[in-house]
Design an enzyme around this catalytic site. Sequence first.
Site, PDB file in Angstrom:
ATOM      1  N   HIS A 374     111.716  79.535 -15.986  1.00 38.56           N
ATOM      2  CA  HIS A 374     111.444  80.618 -15.089  1.00 38.56           C
ATOM      3  C   HIS A 374     111.617  82.286 -16.374  1.00 38.56           C
ATOM      4  O   HIS A 374     111.684  83.420 -15.667  1.00 38.56           O
ATOM      5  CB  HIS A 374     112.770  81.184 -14.469  1.00 38.56           C
ATOM      6  CG  HIS A 374     112.774  80.239 -13.235  1.00 38.56           C
ATOM      7  ND1 HIS A 374     112.210  80.647 -11.751  1.00 38.56           N
ATOM      8  CD2 HIS A 374     113.408  78.710 -13.049  1.00 38.56           C
ATOM      9  CE1 HIS A 374     112.239  79.618 -10.955  1.00 38.56           C
ATOM     10  NE2 HIS A 374     113.066  78.512 -11.711  1.00 38.56           N
ATOM     11  N   LYS A 567     115.835  95.894  -8.247  1.00 42.65           N
ATOM     12  CA  LYS A 567     115.795  94.779  -8.928  1.00 42.65           C
ATOM     13  C   LYS A 567     116.964  94.703  -9.856  1.00 42.65           C
ATOM     14  O   LYS A 567     117.527  95.692 -10.255  1.00 42.65           O
ATOM     15  CB  LYS A 567     114.638  94.110  -9.679  1.00 42.65           C
ATOM     16  CG  LYS A 567     113.805  95.197 -10.371  1.00 42.65           C
ATOM     17  CD  LYS A 567     112.593  95.000 -10.974  1.00 42.65           C
ATOM     18  CE  LYS A 567     111.303  95.540 -10.115  1.00 42.65           C
ATOM     19  NZ  LYS A 567     110.495  94.103  -9.852  1.00 42.65           N
ATOM     20  N   ARG A 568     117.090  93.632 -10.604  1.00 42.20           N
ATOM     21  CA  ARG A 568     118.260  93.656 -11.436  1.00 42.20           C
ATOM     22  C   ARG A 568     117.943  94.627 -12.604  1.00 42.20           C
ATOM     23  O   ARG A 568     116.672  94.963 -12.907  1.00 42.20           O
ATOM     24  CB  ARG A 568     118.332  92.093 -11.827  1.00 42.20           C
ATOM     25  CG  ARG A 568     119.329  91.217 -11.270  1.00 42.20           C
ATOM     26  CD  ARG A 568     120.627  91.829 -10.879  1.00 42.20           C
ATOM     27  NE  ARG A 568     121.398  91.514 -12.069  1.00 42.20           N
ATOM     28  CZ  ARG A 568     122.377  90.838 -12.182  1.00 42.20           C
ATOM     29  NH1 ARG A 568     122.817  89.941 -11.245  1.00 42.20           N
ATOM     30  NH2 ARG A 568     123.125  90.654 -13.383  1.00 42.20           N
ATOM     31  N   LYS A 573     112.428  94.769 -17.555  1.00 47.02           N
ATOM     32  CA  LYS A 573     111.987  95.404 -16.326  1.00 47.02           C
ATOM     33  C   LYS A 573     111.586  97.021 -16.195  1.00 47.02           C
ATOM     34  O   LYS A 573     110.902  97.499 -15.512  1.00 47.02           O
ATOM     35  CB  LYS A 573     112.864  95.424 -14.958  1.00 47.02           C
ATOM     36  CG  LYS A 573     113.081  93.507 -15.015  1.00 47.02           C
ATOM     37  CD  LYS A 573     114.108  93.281 -13.868  1.00 47.02           C
ATOM     38  CE  LYS A 573     114.409  91.892 -13.713  1.00 47.02           C
ATOM     39  NZ  LYS A 573     113.588  91.188 -13.210  1.00 47.02           N
ATOM     40  N   THR A 678     109.041  88.289  -7.448  1.00 43.77           N
ATOM     41  CA  THR A 678     108.871  87.813  -6.166  1.00 43.77           C
ATOM     42  C   THR A 678     109.014  89.113  -5.049  1.00 43.77           C
ATOM     43  O   THR A 678     108.458  89.089  -4.113  1.00 43.77           O
ATOM     44  CB  THR A 678     109.734  86.696  -5.762  1.00 43.77           C
ATOM     45  OG1 THR A 678     111.038  87.124  -6.245  1.00 43.77           O
ATOM     46  CG2 THR A 678     109.243  85.343  -6.364  1.00 43.77           C
ATOM     47  N   LYS A 682     107.007  90.778  -1.693  1.00 43.51           N
ATOM     48  CA  LYS A 682     107.694  91.173  -0.293  1.00 43.51           C
ATOM     49  C   LYS A 682     107.216  92.628   0.057  1.00 43.51           C
ATOM     50  O   LYS A 682     106.852  92.715   1.150  1.00 43.51           O
ATOM     51  CB  LYS A 682     109.077  91.000  -0.565  1.00 43.51           C
ATOM     52  CG  LYS A 682     109.827  89.527  -0.723  1.00 43.51           C
ATOM     53  CD  LYS A 682     111.086  89.838  -1.338  1.00 43.51           C
ATOM     54  CE  LYS A 682     111.646  88.312  -1.757  1.00 43.51           C
ATOM     55  NZ  LYS A 682     112.721  88.282  -2.464  1.00 43.51           N
TER      56      LYS A 682
END
Length: 831
Positions: A374, A567-568, A573, A678, A682
């Site tokens: 991952h 998100k985290r 990110k 992911t 969504k």
Amino acid sequence: VEASIPEPQREAWTKNQFESFKDQGEFEKEVVRHVETTLARSMFNCDETAAYSATALAFRDRLIKDWNKTQQRQTFTDSKRIYYLSLEFLMGRALDNAMLNVKGKDIAKGGLNELGFRIEDIISQENDAALGNGGLGRLAACFLDSMASLNYPAWGYGLRYRYGIFKQEIIDGYQVEVPDYWLDFNPWEFPRHDVTVDIQFYGHVRKSQDENGKTVANWEGGEVVTAVAYDMPIPGYDTPSTNNLRLWSSKAASGEFDFQKFNNGEYESSVADQQRAETISAVLYPNDNLERGKELRLKQQYFWVAASLYDIVRRFKKSKRPWSEFPDQVAIQLNDTHPTLAVVELQRILLDKEGLEWDEAWNIVTATFGYTNHTVLPEALEKWPVGLVQHLLPRHLQIIYDINLFFLQSVEKKFPEDRDMLSRVSIIEESQPKMVRMAYLAIVGSHKVNGVAELHSDLIQTTIFKDFVKIYGADKFTNVTNGITPRRWLHQANPRLSELIASKTGGYDYLKDLTTLNKLEQYVDDKDFRKEWAEIKYANKVRLAKYIKSTLDITVNPAALFDVQVKRIHEYKRQQLNIFGVIYRYLQLKEMSPEERKKQAPRVSIFGGKAAPGYWMAKQIIHLINNVGSVVNKDPDVGDLLKVIYLEDYNVSKAEIIIPASDLSEHISTAGTEASGTSNMKFVLNGGLIIGTCDGANIEITREIGQDNIFLFGTLSEDVEDLRHNHTYGKHSVDSGLQKVFEAITTGKFGDANDFGALVSAVRDHGDYYLVSDDFQSYVDTQKMVDEEYKNQEEWVSKCIRSVARMGFFSSDRCINEYAEEIWNIEPLAV
Ligand code: GPK
């Protein structure tokens, strides 16, 4: 032990089957019965929590019948099963999903109303089952939903943490962690006190000879902890299939030892032993994309893996088949490297307990396992000190050394000229101290290795696992692009949109075959349809605006563009890129005349996400976002044109409110760092557009929906290495727009400049590893395009509809079918 009822008495069982509610009246009766008997309350003290409990119990009663039947069917047919081993299952709430899958939501709605409650209020009483950190854990939950919905005989295996991911509070702009004790009342779990496994730790290995003169290894001494099974039903959609998620809880082994201690009056040390045992499953490690080699974590891994394998082997042995058929009956998927010890444990069972020869055992092992990677981030790749493994699992270390020996011998044979190869691919890293490389062990122990999006799967094959592709050939490596369950992420989270889609695509079939969404494409130019579509988005935004008002007391305008990044929190990110962009926007607004300002598109920048408690830089980012918010949100020059919101404690249930309300969501990782993502799927599925980098699944989303329907920007993955190289050798100047942002920060516009020194100098002075400066200009330019395009609402809504129509590929059903065919070699079980 034979616990079956003898044939003559079975009729009594059959004719006395419990029948659950069939209509609203029966449902109400069940609720009242549970309130009055199970909960021992009455209408005079039935609050929403009690009403939730009784409703959940009523639905649970219905689920259990399907669940039992599914398990019986699996036993009778004795077909191949898939076991999904994951340290994380980020399930969220269960009631709404249970209602959907047993088709009783309308009944419950009416019934609860009649009894004095609103169904939404009841549903929101439930605590999230938050046994995961982020994407990896939520993926496991979506997979369980798809495996049940597609009738695969599947089991999830995990740990029953007493504390899930911590709850986040924001106090004075800082993250504060609060423990998540979620088990107060959990109707969805069934303790199986009769299903236990004793797990051994520490001790030593003694070699002896058996009667045939063969050397056998005996793992002796050490301590024993007991694993107790807790089962959760996993209902499928539009099928009676209800699978099982088995979570292990640790408790002290009740051996004579304890009694002795008690009899000797050593209460304290006896209780201490108990607590030490219970600690194993006490808490989820709160790191995302980061490994920090703690002994307790390794204990968790072995405890869970050993209990699960014992269970799996026990089930296999019931069929009395030869061991060679094990891989025909059992597929085990490793969700990341966390369960890699399972490879070693199965080899140990076959060798030491069942007396198989090494090669025979090893062929069975490698035919059984598949490994999903991952991440390529080096700090996330698991390594355990050899000394620690030796101490905790002495026999396993011996087996790891043997696995490595045979593996390296085969490599040497194949590449006799490449001496360097052996040290590069060795499962043991010859460092100080020596380390076990878990990803390498997982590759060697599996027959298939997959990444989670095309770019990611290419990257692992050309970078971190390159040598293994040479050794095993490209066929061992494959891609399975992630997916999401449309049941939770469209139908449950966005019921009005789901209804509208159903009305145009021929009912709710699209929830079983998401490609049916393509029928929406013919309505892109239909004005009335567009209007309905836009109204639903607006209503979802109003709902989120109300939530923001009630939690933060900030008023946001639902007509503004809602720009969301949830998100985290992680440097890769790049929430820092987002907030720097927000500051840039703010500075520009401040420089404008009131007339100019009137022409600007109003925006609400919404952030949410947890930082790992020990991730200092991520916590600085949270602090900066909150400080920017407190300046911007009360600046009268700006008014509605810009609001900056930090939503506390982002979790699955909050995602279900936030995602349907987004116009634009941000997926802006440095190219090559986000394996898939992911939530990007969504957001698009809920009629939002994306601003994103060419990374992870963004690339495939673009391929599916068309590049006109996504706002891509920034560096490409293939250029990242060179840019980083240039930074290190001084060919790096900070983007001029970004310089202005830094000036505002360092002159204290957003609070004490010292607080944010590290954030600024990471980009300005320390090599800008995540390429924030390189991508800044194209990011703000692209945001400018977004502003322009949002002004043309007709065109914007068309893009949203077109995108949704083309999202069929991203169902986790498609994804599970690919695993089943390519990796597990398993068929659905007819119902
Ligand atoms: C990857 F390595 C990890 C990890 O420790 N935790 C985690 O959530 C995520 N992930 C990736 O970061 C995402 O890109 C990906 O979509 C998700 O796993 C599921 O594959």
